[in-house]
Write a protein that holds these residues in place. Structure first.
Motif, PDB file in Angstrom:
ATOM      1  N   ASN A 282       0.820  -1.428  -0.330  1.00 42.56           N
ATOM      2  CA  ASN A 282       0.094   0.182  -0.146  1.00 42.56           C
ATOM      3  C   ASN A 282       0.919   1.503  -0.015  1.00 42.56           C
ATOM      4  O   ASN A 282       1.716   1.582   0.721  1.00 42.56           O
ATOM      5  N   GLU A 283       0.569   2.070  -0.807  1.00 45.49           N
ATOM      6  CA  GLU A 283       1.334   3.405  -0.990  1.00 45.49           C
ATOM      7  C   GLU A 283       3.315   3.205  -0.905  1.00 45.49           C
ATOM      8  O   GLU A 283       3.364   4.545  -0.898  1.00 45.49           O
ATOM      9  N   ASP A 284       3.551   2.397  -1.618  1.00 42.21           N
ATOM     10  CA  ASP A 284       5.049   2.556  -1.694  1.00 42.21           C
ATOM     11  C   ASP A 284       5.004   2.969  -3.038  1.00 42.21           C
ATOM     12  O   ASP A 284       4.638   3.592  -3.564  1.00 42.21           O
ATOM     13  N   ASN A 285       6.654   2.820  -3.272  1.00 41.84           N
ATOM     14  CA  ASN A 285       7.207   3.749  -3.904  1.00 41.84           C
ATOM     15  C   ASN A 285       7.485   2.766  -5.140  1.00 41.84           C
ATOM     16  O   ASN A 285       8.876   3.422  -5.815  1.00 41.84           O
ATOM     17  N   THR A 294       0.838   1.535  -8.789  1.00 43.84           N
ATOM     18  CA  THR A 294       0.965   1.929  -7.032  1.00 43.84           C
ATOM     19  C   THR A 294      -0.147   3.102  -7.121  1.00 43.84           C
ATOM     20  O   THR A 294      -0.335   3.176  -5.562  1.00 43.84           O
ATOM     21  N   ASN A 295      -1.024   3.268  -7.958  1.00 45.88           N
ATOM     22  CA  ASN A 295      -2.537   4.054  -7.487  1.00 45.88           C
ATOM     23  C   ASN A 295      -3.401   3.175  -7.531  1.00 45.88           C
ATOM     24  O   ASN A 295      -4.245   3.796  -6.677  1.00 45.88           O
ATOM     25  N   THR A 297      -4.582   1.046  -4.046  1.00 48.84           N
ATOM     26  CA  THR A 297      -4.322   1.398  -2.850  1.00 48.84           C
ATOM     27  C   THR A 297      -5.835   0.823  -1.962  1.00 48.84           C
ATOM     28  O   THR A 297      -6.384   1.122  -2.739  1.00 48.84           O
ATOM     29  N   THR A 456       3.113   2.002   7.581  1.00 50.04           N
ATOM     30  CA  THR A 456       3.477   1.587   6.049  1.00 50.04           C
ATOM     31  C   THR A 456       3.574   0.397   5.501  1.00 50.04           C
ATOM     32  O   THR A 456       3.455  -0.746   6.673  1.00 50.04           O
ATOM     33  N   GLU A 468       6.770  12.831  -0.340  1.00 47.33           N
ATOM     34  CA  GLU A 468       4.875  12.375  -0.012  1.00 47.33           C
ATOM     35  C   GLU A 468       5.010  11.036   1.490  1.00 47.33           C
ATOM     36  O   GLU A 468       4.423  10.615   1.388  1.00 47.33           O
TER      37      GLU A 468
END
Length: 490
Positions: A282-285, A294-295, A297, A456, A468
């Motif tokens: 979730n919400e990683d890079n 990645t969008n 979530t 995270t 972010e």
């Protein structure tokens, strides 16, 4: 991991093709999709090959093979440390030779960086095929011995014997990083073991319990809606008259056929995997390394599950599946267990599961378990119990349930599980990540610290920093850096 769930976020992250991803059920995949910069990066970081022993524990076996590795000396200062990124259950991803937190540390500390691909993954092929007889040379113990031999010979050849070596890894390679320091303390000075499941267990229903908690952290109704949808689908599967509609609803590649419990379990786990994958990352890079989706979530999935305009929870569940397929350019969903079985029993290096699926599931059957079953009542899914996971071991490798249990016991006896006893190992974990349930989330000693990062996901601290990132993630990276700088002075 979706099927026998577990593909990971190793720091030598996997590069799994989308087509295979639909049937490969391993440490949940680090990202789906080929590294778009791979060709360019290969011109910057040449493949190098290390002559490795096939069997480190049989002196009478003189067979050898070539193991792939990469070097980044851009930040090295004479007398500086040596950083060794440990590969895991997939091909080495060259994006990590160009960026990532470990390289930020390397620049600060003047380190020479190596990345060693894990035996039996990527291009590191110790044997001619992936038969069960060949896979007996695939284990964490052999992998650790590979690391030790690589470290000894490379240090001797490059004049690095007096340098302090630091091991890095995330997910399964995170465990290897901790165990490398544990078993070879004379060779590795310190380790960063990110999101490392150090405790082996046959049944791991806690994974889905964390998924439920993570969904609820976004919207308390979300896991309840997922549960209603899953239960509704299970009820439909009991009536063959519904199979045509289910085929359309979930855009299956062929009409749904449920002839055995394995068929239904595979289908149900595949759909649950949409939520499991998103929660784990979730919400990683991971976009920096060519990863897509990645969008998507937890917030996005829970938003769909709460959207009454889409229909009942079952229809919203189907909408989630459609979103995932559209995101990863999947034309239709292949939910046939028979096809998965065929792929997983193909022993050729050209087989559909040779990218890591057949190898990693073998490791779960012979060392770790880690089966993310629906056996707990405190999670939102239904239909893929431990018996389904265990039966795959028998069908793929002729490994029985008793043998799995004995292997897991031996793994914990050998490494110590949660009760690891060593020094200079830091254990970062994210609270959203379901794998933290098998990791170290509280300090064992001052020299075995945990860095537990609220909010995270899996291996988040390993990715390159971005604006972010939440402050606690940025602070976690600093904590790890401080530990390393302190330990390198010891």
């Amino acid at each position: 991991m979706s099927g026998i769930n577990m593909f990971v976020c190793m720091l030598l992250l996997s590069v799994a093709a989308v087509a295979e991803g639909q049937r490969f059920k391993g440490f949940r995949k680090f990202y789906r999709g080929q590294d778009e910069n791979a060709k360019m990066l290969r011109t910057v970081f040449d493949e190098q090959w290390f002559v490795q022993k096939l069997d480190h524990f049989n002196g009478a076996d003189s067979r050898e093979w070539k193991q792939r590795y990469f070097v980044n000396g851009n930040f090295y200062k004479p007398g500086g440390p040596v950083f060794l990124m440990i590969g895991g259950e997939g091909p080495a991803n060259l994006a990590w030779m160009q960026t990532g937190t470990w390289l930020t540390y390397a620049e600060k500390m003047g380190a020479l960086c190596f990345m060693l691909e894990h035996r039996f993954y990527g291009k590191s092929h110790p044997t001619d095929d992936l038969s069960t007889d060949s896979l007996r040379f695939l284990s964490s113990r052999q992998a650790l011995a590979d690391l030790a031999h690589f470290r000894v010979i490379t240090a001797d050849q490059r004049g690095l014997s007096e340098s302090k070596w630091v091991a890095f890894g995330g997910s399964y390679p995170g465990s290897l990083a901790a165990w490398f320091r544990l078993k070879y303390p004379h060779l590795v000075h310190a380790s960063v073991a990110t999101s490392a499941p150090v405790h082996a267990t046959v049944n791991f229903p806690e994974y889905l319990e964390v998924v439920r908690h993570s969904l609820a952290s976004e919207n308390t109704e979300c896991p309840l809606l997922v549960e209603q949808a899953s239960d509704s689908l299970v009820k439909r599967l009991k009536d063959p008259e519904t199979y045509g509609n289910i085929t359309k609803d979930f855009n299956l590649c062929s009409k749904l056929q449920i002839q055995t419990e394995m068929d239904s379990a595979y289908f149900l786990e595949t759909l649950a995997g949409n939520f499991m994958d998103v929660v784990q990352y979730n919400e990683d890079n991971r976009a920096f390394a060519g990863g897509r989706g990645t969008n998507i979530t937890i917030k996005v999935l829970c938003g769909l599950m709460a959207d009454t305009s889409l229909g009942d929870p079952y229809a919203r569940y189907a909408a989630v599946a459609k979103l995932m397929m559209d995101t990863f350019s999947i034309k239709c969903l292949d939910a046939r267990y028979t096809e998965y079985l065929s792929d997983m029993t193909n022993t050729s290096w050209e087989g559909a599961a040779a990218g890591g699926g057949r190898q990693w599931v073998y490791q779960t059957c012979t060392e770790f378990g880690f089966y993310q079953s629906t056996d707990s009542p405190n999670q939102p899914f239904t239909g893929f119990p431990l018996t389904y996971q265990v039966k795959q071991c028998a069908e793929f490798y002729n490994v029985s349930a008793q043998q799995i249990a004995e292997a897991v016991l031996q793994t914990n006896e050998y490494y110590g599980g949660y009760d690891i006893r060593s020094s200079r190992i830091v254990f970062p974990n994210g609270s959203i990540d379901p794998w933290h349930a098998l990791g170290i989330t509280e300090d064992i000693t001052s020299s075995l610290p945990a860095v537990f990062i609220k909010g995270t996901a899996h291996c988040a601290n390993m990715y390159p920093a971005r604006s972010e990132d939440p402050p606690q993630l940025a602070q976690a990276r600093v904590h790890v850096s401080v530990f390393l700088q302190q330990w390198l002075k010891e």
